[in-house]
Design an enzyme around this catalytic site. Structure first.
Site, PDB file in Angstrom:
ATOM      1  N   LEU A 167       0.796  -1.069   0.223  1.00  0.00           N
ATOM      2  CA  LEU A 167      -0.057   0.116  -0.322  1.00  0.00           C
ATOM      3  C   LEU A 167       0.997   1.360  -0.004  1.00  0.00           C
ATOM      4  O   LEU A 167       2.060   1.453   0.551  1.00  0.00           O
ATOM      5  CB  LEU A 167      -0.852   0.178   1.513  1.00  0.00           C
ATOM      6  N   ARG A 168       0.030   2.366  -0.688  1.00  0.00           N
ATOM      7  CA  ARG A 168       0.934   3.878  -1.035  1.00  0.00           C
ATOM      8  C   ARG A 168      -0.200   4.577   0.594  1.00  0.00           C
ATOM      9  O   ARG A 168      -1.107   4.665   0.235  1.00  0.00           O
ATOM     10  CB  ARG A 168       0.413   4.048  -1.693  1.00  0.00           C
ATOM     11  N   GLU A 169       1.119   5.363   1.239  1.00  0.00           N
ATOM     12  CA  GLU A 169       0.602   6.082   2.102  1.00  0.00           C
ATOM     13  C   GLU A 169      -0.586   7.387   1.366  1.00  0.00           C
ATOM     14  O   GLU A 169       0.024   7.298   0.679  1.00  0.00           O
ATOM     15  CB  GLU A 169       1.821   7.169   2.864  1.00  0.00           C
ATOM     16  N   ASN A 221      10.118  -2.079  -5.075  1.00  0.00           N
ATOM     17  CA  ASN A 221       9.892  -0.519  -4.467  1.00  0.00           C
ATOM     18  C   ASN A 221      11.492  -0.551  -4.955  1.00  0.00           C
ATOM     19  O   ASN A 221      11.627   0.729  -5.204  1.00  0.00           O
ATOM     20  CB  ASN A 221      10.134  -0.223  -2.788  1.00  0.00           C
ATOM     21  N   GLY A 266      11.740  15.418 -10.201  1.00  0.00           N
ATOM     22  CA  GLY A 266      11.464  16.040  -8.915  1.00  0.00           C
ATOM     23  C   GLY A 266      12.553  15.806  -7.678  1.00  0.00           C
ATOM     24  O   GLY A 266      13.672  16.195  -8.450  1.00  0.00           O
ATOM     25  N   CYS A 273       9.474   4.009   2.671  1.00  0.00           N
ATOM     26  CA  CYS A 273       9.676   2.964   1.602  1.00  0.00           C
ATOM     27  C   CYS A 273      10.476   3.037   1.522  1.00  0.00           C
ATOM     28  O   CYS A 273      11.418   1.661   1.200  1.00  0.00           O
ATOM     29  CB  CYS A 273       8.283   1.979   1.256  1.00  0.00           C
ATOM     30  N   LYS A 333       5.558  13.591   0.268  1.00  0.00           N
ATOM     31  CA  LYS A 333       4.498  13.535  -0.492  1.00  0.00           C
ATOM     32  C   LYS A 333       3.434  13.745  -0.623  1.00  0.00           C
ATOM     33  O   LYS A 333       2.729  13.557   0.479  1.00  0.00           O
ATOM     34  CB  LYS A 333       4.239  12.335  -2.106  1.00  0.00           C
ATOM     35  N   ARG A 340       9.630  11.188   7.118  1.00  0.00           N
ATOM     36  CA  ARG A 340      10.211  10.874   7.112  1.00  0.00           C
ATOM     37  C   ARG A 340      11.045  10.677   5.900  1.00  0.00           C
ATOM     38  O   ARG A 340      10.247  10.647   4.396  1.00  0.00           O
ATOM     39  CB  ARG A 340       9.903   8.928   7.137  1.00  0.00           C
TER      40      ARG A 340
HETATM   41  C1  UDX Z   1       5.725   3.521  -1.863  1.00  0.00           C
HETATM   42  C2  UDX Z   1       5.034   2.204  -2.900  1.00  0.00           C
HETATM   43  O1  UDX Z   1       4.367   2.938  -3.798  1.00  0.00           O
HETATM   44  C3  UDX Z   1       4.687   0.895  -2.327  1.00  0.00           C
HETATM   45  O2  UDX Z   1       3.978   0.093  -2.837  1.00  0.00           O
HETATM   46  C4  UDX Z   1       4.842   0.485  -0.705  1.00  0.00           C
HETATM   47  O3  UDX Z   1       4.228  -0.404  -0.013  1.00  0.00           O
HETATM   48  C5  UDX Z   1       5.176   1.429  -0.111  1.00  0.00           C
HETATM   49  O4  UDX Z   1       6.151   2.420  -0.922  1.00  0.00           O
HETATM   50  P1  UDX Z   1       5.087   5.267  -0.934  1.00  0.00           P
HETATM   51  O5  UDX Z   1       6.361   5.408   0.048  1.00  0.00           O
HETATM   52  O6  UDX Z   1       3.586   5.612   0.160  1.00  0.00           O
HETATM   53  O7  UDX Z   1       4.740   4.405  -1.154  1.00  0.00           O
HETATM   54  O8  UDX Z   1       4.689   6.168  -1.862  1.00  0.00           O
HETATM   55  P2  UDX Z   1       4.960   6.462  -2.934  1.00  0.00           P
HETATM   56  O9  UDX Z   1       3.903   7.400  -3.991  1.00  0.00           O
HETATM   57  O10 UDX Z   1       5.485   5.455  -3.949  1.00  0.00           O
HETATM   58  O11 UDX Z   1       6.393   7.715  -3.539  1.00  0.00           O
HETATM   59  C6  UDX Z   1       7.658   7.723  -2.912  1.00  0.00           C
HETATM   60  C7  UDX Z   1       7.888   8.768  -3.133  1.00  0.00           C
HETATM   61  O12 UDX Z   1       8.463   8.478  -5.031  1.00  0.00           O
HETATM   62  C8  UDX Z   1       7.711  10.007  -2.909  1.00  0.00           C
HETATM   63  O13 UDX Z   1       8.648  11.585  -2.273  1.00  0.00           O
HETATM   64  C9  UDX Z   1       6.565  10.296  -4.678  1.00  0.00           C
HETATM   65  O14 UDX Z   1       6.914  12.237  -4.207  1.00  0.00           O
HETATM   66  C10 UDX Z   1       8.024  10.129  -5.220  1.00  0.00           C
HETATM   67  N1  UDX Z   1       7.318   9.997  -6.642  1.00  0.00           N
HETATM   68  C11 UDX Z   1       6.412   9.284  -7.128  1.00  0.00           C
HETATM   69  C12 UDX Z   1       8.544  10.318  -7.993  1.00  0.00           C
HETATM   70  O15 UDX Z   1       9.423  11.375  -7.088  1.00  0.00           O
HETATM   71  N2  UDX Z   1       8.080  10.619  -8.673  1.00  0.00           N
HETATM   72  C13 UDX Z   1       6.959   9.688  -9.112  1.00  0.00           C
HETATM   73  O16 UDX Z   1       6.682   9.560 -10.876  1.00  0.00           O
HETATM   74  C14 UDX Z   1       6.459   9.121  -8.496  1.00  0.00           C
END
Ligand code: UDX
Length: 467
Positions: A167-169, A221, A266, A273, A333, A340
């Site tokens: 899951l994503r936050e 991941n 970005g 994660c 995000k 974190r």
């Molecule tokens: C992630 C995984 O997506 C999820 O499957 C796993 O269980 C936990 O880790 P999460 O950490 O909630 O989820 O956030 P995610 O939406 O994946 O974004 C992670 C980071 O990547 C954020 O800092 C986001 O801003 C960055 N990101 C995401 C980018 O810089 N560019 C993108 O295109 C997508």
């Protein structure tokens, strides 16, 4: 809510489940399993968090959890306790959802997992199935089974299975009910149905051995991290060449073999994660004598993203010492209050170390920090600022009144690290906008390359060969 519409359809055989840990993963699992029809008792050892849960409050910012808490908390479907003996009364299935934070060397700290397993197994009066939801290195389930068996009463069997959480936050409830896949790693065929039966039969299932299941999470991941770092590398190239990374990456992502998701450049990826699991993947690879060059490159590119922002600010403002800089966005995000490994917080700390007076705004995140002054209104946050840096793509930052911002600011530098400012929208405002891979000021003049001579007949035909 939309995320729950599909839940009325699938049915499961109701099971008594103990969930250990009420963080993002555990609390989401607990309320969603209750919604599916299971009877869940959630063990939380942090007294403040437990007290909040017992009052029916949700201690994390996560859309949809409130609704499920209201529906199930205090009923036979969902209860909270810190007493493992109470929780394990007549329970066979346990979901371990405790943290596995990174140690300084990148390897995960598995002590919470060991403690949790020992606690529930010591309290169990019958056979126990421990399902590890926390992200752990391959081999951990086997090790945990050995450790847990040492705490079991005589005649009690312990089986450990892997069921990593994806899951994503900010979208955790949606992701729970709409999984791309449920991964279950188990070596004991008799216990298999107890794990898979927690979820509706229609959900896509990958059934495998425990090591493979554990590695799926790390590999997924790591791939996402590599993809984002690739997008950031392309964006850097776009800046140097005067190309528009949004167009370039849109063009790249429309190739169905590549896909457009996770191609937004970005300030670098953060959160609990991606940085941790990328580090974990590298540590796991190194433990078996491999160097994981792709994964390490993703780490390098990610750390350079912050350097690039600092460099742009120095080009735009000269020395940063004594300057006033405002950061909009501290959450790692949008959609979460989690800071974190947050690029926004990291930038604030880096700027403060350079003698910058940092102010920051975030609609949700409120970290405890001495590096910056937190302000509750974005317009107040920019009063007197020499520069504004946008670090989180919150929807409200797309709607900012740019003229008002300019009036409040002293300077005219806007560093948009998440590309939310429409360059055309600010054309009439006295702003110098520095985006990521686009919208650059003339300080970053594109180079003329390749040289024209390469297109002229006068160029010796064998030039390319001899070069
Ligand atoms: C992630 C995984 O997506 C999820 O499957 C796993 O269980 C936990 O880790 P999460 O950490 O909630 O989820 O956030 P995610 O939406 O994946 O974004 C992670 C980071 O990547 C954020 O800092 C986001 O801003 C960055 N990101 C995401 C980018 O810089 N560019 C993108 O295109 C997508």
């Amino acid at each position: 809510m939309d995320s729950l519409k599909k839940t009325s359809v699938p049915s499961v055989r109701a099971t008594k489940v103990c969930v250990v840990g009420a963080g993002y993963v555990g609390l989401t699992a607990a309320v969603c399993l209750a919604e599916l029809g299971h009877s869940v008792v959630c063990v939380e050892s942090n007294p403040q968090r437990l007290a909040a849960l017992l009052r029916g409050e949700v201690p994390i910012h996560e859309p949809g959890i409130d609704e499920l808490m209201n529906r199930h908390a205090g009923t036979e479907r969902l209860s909270f306790t810190d007493d493992v003996e109470v929780a394990m009364d007549d329970v066979q299935v346990v979901l371990l959802c405790v943290g596995t934070p990174p140690r300084p060397d990148g390897e995960p700290d598995l002590r919470q997992l060991g403690r949790a397993a020992a606690g529930v197994v010591s309290a169990a009066r019958g056979d126990v199935l421990l399902i590890v939801k926390s992200t752990v290195p391959p081999g951990s389930c086997e090790a945990l089974e050995l450790l847990a068996a040492g705490h079991a009463r005589e005649g009690v069997n312990v089986v450990v299975a892997s069921n990593p959480e994806f899951l994503r936050e900010g979208q955790a409830v949606w992701d729970f009910f709409n999984p791309d896949r449920v991964v279950v790693g188990i070596d004991d065929p008799q216990m298999q149905d107890l794990v898979t039966g927690l979820y509706p039969a229609q959900w896509p299932l990958v059934l495998c051995d425990r090591r493979s299941a554990e590695l799926v999470k790390y590999a997924a991941n790591t791939f996402l991290a590599v993809k984002i770092s690739f997008a950031n590398e392309v964006a850097q190239l776009c800046e140097a060449l005067g190309a528009d990374s949004q167009k370039v990456l849109a063009g790249v992502g429309l190739d169905a073999r590549i896909g457009g998701a996770f191609l937004s450049p970005g300030p670098g990826f953060g959160g609990s994660c991606l940085p941790k699991d990328l580090g974990g993947f590298i540590a796991v690879a190194q433990s078996v004598g491999q160097s994981a060059p792709l994964a390490r490159a993703a780490q390098v590119v990610n750390s350079e993203a912050l350097d690039s922002i600092l460099r742009k600010l120095e080009v735009a403002l000269g020395s940063l010492q004594g300057k006033r800089i405002t950061i909009l966005g501290l959450a790692f995000k949008p959609g979460t209050g989690d800071v974190r490994f947050s690029p926004g917080l990291g930038l604030g700390e880096a700027l403060a170390q350079r003698g910058v007076l940092v102010r920051a705004h975030d609609p949700v995140a409120a970290p405890v920090t001495t590096s910056m002054e937190l302000v509750s209104d974005p317009y107040q946050a920019v009063v007197g600022a020499d520069a504004l840096v946008i670090m989180t793509a919150w929807p409200q930052y797309r709607e900012l009144d740019h003229e008002r911002l300019r009036e409040e600011m002293k300077g005219h530098v806007v560093l948009d690290a998440v590309n939310v400012v429409g360059i055309d929208e600010v054309a009439h405002v006295d702003f110098d906008v520095y985006g990521v891979g686009r919208g650059l000021s003339t300080d970053f003049a594109p180079v003329l390359w390749p040289p024209l001579e390469w297109m002229l007949d006068s160029e010796p035909h064998n030039a390319a060969v001899s070069r």
